[in-house]
Design an enzyme around this catalytic site. Structure first.
Site, PDB file in Angstrom:
ATOM      1  N   CYS A  28       4.246 -39.392 -53.086  1.00  2.48           N
ATOM      2  CA  CYS A  28       5.269 -40.354 -53.024  1.00  2.48           C
ATOM      3  C   CYS A  28       5.144 -41.506 -52.573  1.00  2.48           C
ATOM      4  O   CYS A  28       4.533 -41.905 -51.780  1.00  2.48           O
ATOM      5  CB  CYS A  28       6.389 -39.333 -52.186  1.00  2.48           C
ATOM      6  SG  CYS A  28       7.930 -40.283 -51.801  1.00  2.48           S
ATOM      7  N   PHE A  29       5.807 -42.604 -53.372  1.00  5.23           N
ATOM      8  CA  PHE A  29       5.399 -43.933 -52.887  1.00  5.23           C
ATOM      9  C   PHE A  29       6.244 -44.515 -51.891  1.00  5.23           C
ATOM     10  O   PHE A  29       6.025 -45.581 -51.307  1.00  5.23           O
ATOM     11  CB  PHE A  29       5.720 -44.821 -54.482  1.00  5.23           C
ATOM     12  CG  PHE A  29       6.879 -44.694 -55.129  1.00  5.23           C
ATOM     13  CD1 PHE A  29       8.013 -44.017 -54.546  1.00  5.23           C
ATOM     14  CD2 PHE A  29       7.129 -44.894 -56.453  1.00  5.23           C
ATOM     15  CE1 PHE A  29       9.483 -44.183 -55.206  1.00  5.23           C
ATOM     16  CE2 PHE A  29       8.422 -44.880 -57.247  1.00  5.23           C
ATOM     17  CZ  PHE A  29       9.494 -44.439 -56.589  1.00  5.23           C
TER      18      PHE A  29
END
Length: 223
Positions: A28-29
């Site tokens: 997840c960024f």
């Protein structure tokens, strides 16, 4: 001097440097945006989508793209090699940790020198793990910036602070371009300290009155 002027000069900080870019995915960024945004020498970060073939990716329709962070950094302060070491230090880069292509371990090179560094450090990481590193390493082939709500995600979870920052950032989209906002996003996620940021701001190549104004904003922020 108006705070909007302070913001403009703070955003001009990158123009004093010969910037390089690193682009990578490691799950997840949101967290990498905070983590790398906290590093001295990183000028700005943005989240987005890369590595796929489908056109116009969005968070809801990502196609075969991967959640990616793009980091602009001053190589006089932090080297690409240090960025890559932090990348591989911060997640398990093999396929049994993947949750579909959206979250794979992926890193791009944008020059032959970056490619050489990646190949060297991959071998080092494989020796440390005593197993192959399955990070996808490929030439950079484009980046689509994610929607505004995915930029500086953790900072935006503090509405009281955002209200105070509105004088500097009347449009929330300005947070994406800001070095100061990148550091604050890292700070609220637990990367770095207020004192470290105060000391770093003191070395930024902007007018002393603007450095002092940013330090004052930092001191007065209510979370």
């Amino acid at each position: 001097m108006a705070k909007t002027t302070i913001l403009t000069l703070e955003q001009d900080l990158p123009t004093t440097a010969n910037l390089e870019t690193a682009s990578f995915g490691m799950g997840c960024f949101w967290s990498p945006d905070a983590q790398f945004g906290s590093l001295a020498g990183v000028i700005r970060t943005r989240t987005g989508y890369a590595g796929g073939t489908s056109g116009h990716p969005t968070y809801r329709q990502m196609g075969d793209h991967t959640e990616t962070i793009q980091v602009e950094f001053d190589p006089a302060q932090i080297r690409f090699e240090e960025i890559v070491r932090e990348f591989w230090r911060s997640h398990y880069p093999n396929r049994d940790a993947y949750k579909g292509r959206q979250y794979i371990s992926l890193i791009f090179w944008q020059s032959e020198e970056q490619k050489r560094i990646l190949e060297k450090l991959k071998k080092e990481k494989e020796q440390q793990l005593n197993e192959p590193v399955e990070t996808e390493i490929r030439p950079f082939d484009g980046f689509t910036e994610a929607e505004e709500r995915h930029q500086k995600y953790y900072l935006k979870r503090y509405p009281k602070a955002l209200e105070q920052l509105a004088e500097l950032y009347p449009d929330a989209s300005l947070l994406t371009q800001s070095t100061f906002a990148a550091r604050l996003n890292g700070f609220v996620k637990g990367f770095g300290s207020r004192q470290q940021l105060m000391e770093e701001i003191s070395g930024w190549p902007i007018a002393e009155e603007h450095r002092e104004a940013l330090r004052q904003v930092l001191l007065e922020l209510k979370w």
